[in-house]
Design an enzyme around this catalytic site. Sequence first.
Site, PDB file in Angstrom:
ATOM      1  N   LYS A  22     -14.837  -4.855 -15.550  1.00 13.36           N
ATOM      2  CA  LYS A  22     -13.886  -3.857 -16.090  1.00 13.36           C
ATOM      3  C   LYS A  22     -12.456  -4.341 -15.860  1.00 13.36           C
ATOM      4  CE  LYS A  22     -12.718  -0.128 -13.521  1.00 13.36           C
ATOM      5  NZ  LYS A  22     -11.274   0.083 -13.336  1.00 13.36           N
ATOM      6  N   ASN A  23     -12.166  -4.815 -14.642  1.00  7.82           N
ATOM      7  CA  ASN A  23     -10.777  -5.124 -14.300  1.00  7.82           C
ATOM      8  C   ASN A  23     -10.305  -6.466 -14.858  1.00  7.82           C
ATOM      9  OD1 ASN A  23     -10.775  -2.677 -13.122  1.00  7.82           O
ATOM     10  ND2 ASN A  23     -10.816  -3.418 -11.008  1.00  7.82           N
ATOM     11  N   ARG A  91      -4.643   4.866 -16.302  1.00  9.54           N
ATOM     12  CA  ARG A  91      -3.658   4.103 -15.527  1.00  9.54           C
ATOM     13  C   ARG A  91      -3.626   2.651 -15.942  1.00  9.54           C
ATOM     14  NH1 ARG A  91      -3.242   7.963 -13.159  1.00  9.54           N
ATOM     15  NH2 ARG A  91      -5.441   8.325 -12.957  1.00  9.54           N
ATOM     16  N   CYS A 115      -2.937   9.149  -8.573  1.00  5.82           N
ATOM     17  CA  CYS A 115      -4.325   9.564  -8.778  1.00  5.82           C
ATOM     18  C   CYS A 115      -4.911   9.809  -7.393  1.00  5.82           C
ATOM     19  CB  CYS A 115      -5.102   8.493  -9.536  1.00  5.82           C
ATOM     20  SG  CYS A 115      -5.292   6.995  -8.615  1.00  5.82           S
ATOM     21  N   ARG A 120       0.539   5.540  -7.725  1.00  5.21           N
ATOM     22  CA  ARG A 120       0.318   4.283  -8.467  1.00  5.21           C
ATOM     23  C   ARG A 120       1.667   3.830  -9.038  1.00  5.21           C
ATOM     24  NH1 ARG A 120      -5.261   3.741  -9.358  1.00  5.21           N
ATOM     25  NH2 ARG A 120      -4.864   1.556  -9.743  1.00  5.21           N
ATOM     26  N   PRO A 121       2.585   3.434  -8.154  1.00  3.21           N
ATOM     27  CA  PRO A 121       3.915   3.042  -8.637  1.00  3.21           C
ATOM     28  C   PRO A 121       3.834   1.808  -9.537  1.00  3.21           C
ATOM     29  CG  PRO A 121       3.632   2.374  -6.367  1.00  3.21           C
ATOM     30  CD  PRO A 121       2.430   3.202  -6.716  1.00  3.21           C
ATOM     31  N   ASP A 123       6.881  -0.029  -9.919  1.00  3.97           N
ATOM     32  CA  ASP A 123       8.201  -0.636  -9.685  1.00  3.97           C
ATOM     33  C   ASP A 123       8.174  -2.158  -9.784  1.00  3.97           C
ATOM     34  OD1 ASP A 123       6.624  -0.128  -7.254  1.00  3.97           O
ATOM     35  OD2 ASP A 123       8.194  -1.240  -6.242  1.00  3.97           O
ATOM     36  N   LEU A 124       7.075  -2.761  -9.341  1.00  3.69           N
ATOM     37  CA  LEU A 124       7.000  -4.238  -9.375  1.00  3.69           C
ATOM     38  C   LEU A 124       6.826  -4.731 -10.821  1.00  3.69           C
ATOM     39  CD1 LEU A 124       4.725  -4.719  -6.247  1.00  3.69           C
ATOM     40  CD2 LEU A 124       7.198  -5.143  -6.403  1.00  3.69           C
ATOM     41  N   ASP A 306     -11.873  -1.967  -3.577  1.00  9.73           N
ATOM     42  CA  ASP A 306     -12.805  -1.306  -4.504  1.00  9.73           C
ATOM     43  C   ASP A 306     -14.238  -1.280  -3.990  1.00  9.73           C
ATOM     44  OD1 ASP A 306     -11.194  -2.573  -7.518  1.00  9.73           O
ATOM     45  OD2 ASP A 306     -10.667  -0.986  -6.111  1.00  9.73           O
ATOM     46  N   ILE A 328      -4.707  -1.085   1.231  1.00  7.61           N
ATOM     47  CA  ILE A 328      -4.149  -1.219  -0.118  1.00  7.61           C
ATOM     48  C   ILE A 328      -3.689   0.119  -0.677  1.00  7.61           C
ATOM     49  CG2 ILE A 328      -4.598  -2.047  -2.476  1.00  7.61           C
ATOM     50  CD1 ILE A 328      -4.629  -4.272  -0.333  1.00  7.61           C
ATOM     51  N   ARG A 398     -16.667   5.521 -16.041  1.00  6.70           N
ATOM     52  CA  ARG A 398     -15.467   4.720 -16.332  1.00  6.70           C
ATOM     53  C   ARG A 398     -15.681   3.260 -15.942  1.00  6.70           C
ATOM     54  NH1 ARG A 398     -10.968   5.975 -12.961  1.00  6.70           N
ATOM     55  NH2 ARG A 398     -10.336   4.029 -13.918  1.00  6.70           N
TER      56      ARG A 398
HETATM   57  C1  EPZ Z   1      -6.063  -3.046  -9.846  1.00  2.66           C
HETATM   58  O1  EPZ Z   1      -5.232  -1.920  -9.887  1.00  2.66           O
HETATM   59  C2  EPZ Z   1      -7.466  -2.532 -10.124  1.00  2.66           C
HETATM   60  N1  EPZ Z   1      -7.507  -1.871 -11.428  1.00  2.66           N
HETATM   61  C3  EPZ Z   1      -7.879  -1.535  -9.038  1.00  2.66           C
HETATM   62  O2  EPZ Z   1      -9.231  -1.178  -9.293  1.00  2.66           O
HETATM   63  C4  EPZ Z   1      -7.809  -2.231  -7.686  1.00  2.66           C
HETATM   64  O3  EPZ Z   1      -8.138  -1.317  -6.666  1.00  2.66           O
HETATM   65  C5  EPZ Z   1      -6.388  -2.773  -7.464  1.00  2.66           C
HETATM   66  O4  EPZ Z   1      -6.032  -3.668  -8.555  1.00  2.66           O
HETATM   67  C6  EPZ Z   1      -6.246  -3.535  -6.154  1.00  2.66           C
HETATM   68  O5  EPZ Z   1      -7.158  -4.589  -6.135  1.00  2.66           O
HETATM   69  C7  EPZ Z   1      -7.515  -2.630 -12.557  1.00  2.66           C
HETATM   70  O6  EPZ Z   1      -7.456  -3.840 -12.503  1.00  2.66           O
HETATM   71  C8  EPZ Z   1      -7.608  -1.887 -13.864  1.00  2.66           C
HETATM   72  P1  EPZ Z   1      -2.213  -3.053  -7.613  1.00  2.66           P
HETATM   73  P2  EPZ Z   1      -3.617  -2.129  -9.863  1.00  2.66           P
HETATM   74  O7  EPZ Z   1      -1.011  -3.044  -8.493  1.00  2.66           O
HETATM   75  O8  EPZ Z   1      -3.252  -3.422 -10.451  1.00  2.66           O
HETATM   76  C9  EPZ Z   1       1.075  -1.053  -4.891  1.00  2.66           C
HETATM   77  C10 EPZ Z   1     -11.046   0.265  -9.618  1.00  2.66           C
HETATM   78  O9  EPZ Z   1     -11.646   1.042  -8.860  1.00  2.66           O
HETATM   79  N2  EPZ Z   1       1.974  -1.271  -6.033  1.00  2.66           N
HETATM   80  O10 EPZ Z   1      -2.801  -4.352  -7.217  1.00  2.66           O
HETATM   81  O11 EPZ Z   1      -3.002  -0.894 -10.418  1.00  2.66           O
HETATM   82  C11 EPZ Z   1       0.009  -0.015  -5.196  1.00  2.66           C
HETATM   83  O12 EPZ Z   1       0.501   1.290  -4.938  1.00  2.66           O
HETATM   84  C12 EPZ Z   1      -9.526   0.199  -9.602  1.00  2.66           C
HETATM   85  O13 EPZ Z   1     -11.600  -0.526 -10.436  1.00  2.66           O
HETATM   86  C13 EPZ Z   1       3.337  -1.048  -5.866  1.00  2.66           C
HETATM   87  O14 EPZ Z   1       3.789  -0.671  -4.778  1.00  2.66           O
HETATM   88  O15 EPZ Z   1      -3.347  -2.164  -8.296  1.00  2.66           O
HETATM   89  C14 EPZ Z   1      -1.094  -0.401  -4.235  1.00  2.66           C
HETATM   90  O16 EPZ Z   1      -0.808   0.146  -2.967  1.00  2.66           O
HETATM   91  C15 EPZ Z   1      -8.927   1.179  -8.582  1.00  2.66           C
HETATM   92  N3  EPZ Z   1       4.177  -1.247  -6.927  1.00  2.66           N
HETATM   93  C16 EPZ Z   1      -0.980  -1.929  -4.162  1.00  2.66           C
HETATM   94  O17 EPZ Z   1       0.333  -2.243  -4.637  1.00  2.66           O
HETATM   95  C17 EPZ Z   1       3.705  -1.682  -8.144  1.00  2.66           C
HETATM   96  O18 EPZ Z   1       4.530  -1.873  -9.071  1.00  2.66           O
HETATM   97  C18 EPZ Z   1      -1.991  -2.681  -5.013  1.00  2.66           C
HETATM   98  O19 EPZ Z   1      -1.888  -2.163  -6.330  1.00  2.66           O
HETATM   99  C19 EPZ Z   1       2.322  -1.906  -8.289  1.00  2.66           C
HETATM  100  C20 EPZ Z   1       1.475  -1.708  -7.218  1.00  2.66           C
END
Ligand code: EPZ
Length: 420
Positions: A22-23, A91, A115, A120-121, A123-124, A306, A328, A398
């Site tokens: 999925k991811n 998202r 969520c 789910r910021p 900003d990056l 996950d 995380i 999902r």
């Molecule tokens: C991906 O989400 C996955 N989803 C998530 O899987 C997975 O848990 C996550 O990566 C971490 O491995 C998809 O790929 C569709 P992140 P993503 O940006 O990219 C913070 C599932 O169950 N952050 O790596 O949205 C954030 O808050 C889902 O399949 C910022 O601070 O996650 C988190 O604490 C759930 N600023 C950490 O980074 C930003 O701009 C990791 O988030 C972006 C993220």
Amino acid sequence: MDSLLIKGGVPLHGEVTISGAKNAVLPILAATLLTPEECVIRNVPDLSDVKFMGKILESLGAEVALDGDTMTVKSGRLKGVGDYELIRKMRGSICILGPLLARLHKAKVSLPGGCVIGARPVDLHLKGLKALGAKIKIESGYVTATAPKLIGGDIFLGGRVGPTVLGTANIMMAATLAEGITIIESAACEPEVVDLAEFLNAMGARIHGAGGPTITITGVKELHGAQHAVIPDRIEAATFAIVAAVTKGEVTLNNVRAEHLQAVLDKLRDAGVKWERRGTSLLVKGARRLKPVDVTTLPYPGFPTDVQAQMMVLMALAPGISIITERIFEARFMHVPELGRLGAEISVEGPSAIVKGGAPLSGAPVMASDLRASAALVIAGLVAKGTTQVHRIYHLDRGYEKIDEKLRALGARVERVPGE
Ligand code: EPZ
């Protein structure tokens, strides 16, 4: 809303085929927006999130066709805006921002809200796009990015808890059509980022270093259509490995990239679970007696967040004290009170859950809250004495393709009850 009725206590045996990731497929489908030519994506899992992404692409003007596990996308003529009701609901749709901006020089998507697993910021994501020359505007829940031209640059994408997976995907996609060279530092190293990079390179992009913390993208004028088979879903594989372990069965997982599962397999071995890699299959045997283990979730190649909820069920069955620390997402313990209803003894202390393992689980009605928490409740139901009814399993659909069919094929007594 459908629910799953599970009669626990059956050791599962047989073979299960792991579906496409999925991811990986979500950002790969977003990447098809980067070219007007036809792209063919194979090994696409049958998931509601994938269907959603297909509808989002159609709302943007793409032609989308799904035939079995093959999705064909042709983003010939694109509109600048999509269906916000759809975009708002998923998202993962944030990853259309980068490709749309690169293709149309303007993009507008709804900001993903928080969520159940935490804020789910983005900003990056926005920091990265600004570094490529985009102007960003946030108003009434939407983010609009405009850039007459994207210029490559050096971008540090590390956040407060480490890299961002979809943030890395977004910037990598935008940079493929930027002028000059982009270097992403503190990039996410997940296999899904590597899979996306391979698809982009098949489209004519010039990306080096994906899978490591520094990714270099040399911008090109345009990208062409390509074909790609999505990697297997390592999180689904981990979920079924834990199912085999806790039901004390013996299951062969087919279509697995064991090298993507090292952290999980290492912990399963510590917990007494026997497993053996056989090419692209993985044989997993339940342990007679599970041992307590401590786990901390980390960015790849660390233990995946996950798989945290699913691992917690295994720890609840291992006599002794196990500690699971979530580094995380700040609120990814929604499954704890529901597991408590089945008899698990778990207490949450800040980012850690203390699991007092060994208490027998007994079936009860429980409520799914997010995708992986739902998987944990199903796993617990497979072991609990009596019947467990997991409500709101749309969360499961999902991210897990036909999970009830796959479990029944392994001997589980699982029935999907149509929505009340
Ligand atoms: C991906 O989400 C996955 N989803 C998530 O899987 C997975 O848990 C996550 O990566 C971490 O491995 C998809 O790929 C569709 P992140 P993503 O940006 O990219 C913070 C599932 O169950 N952050 O790596 O949205 C954030 O808050 C889902 O399949 C910022 O601070 O996650 C988190 O604490 C759930 N600023 C950490 O980074 C930003 O701009 C990791 O988030 C972006 C993220």
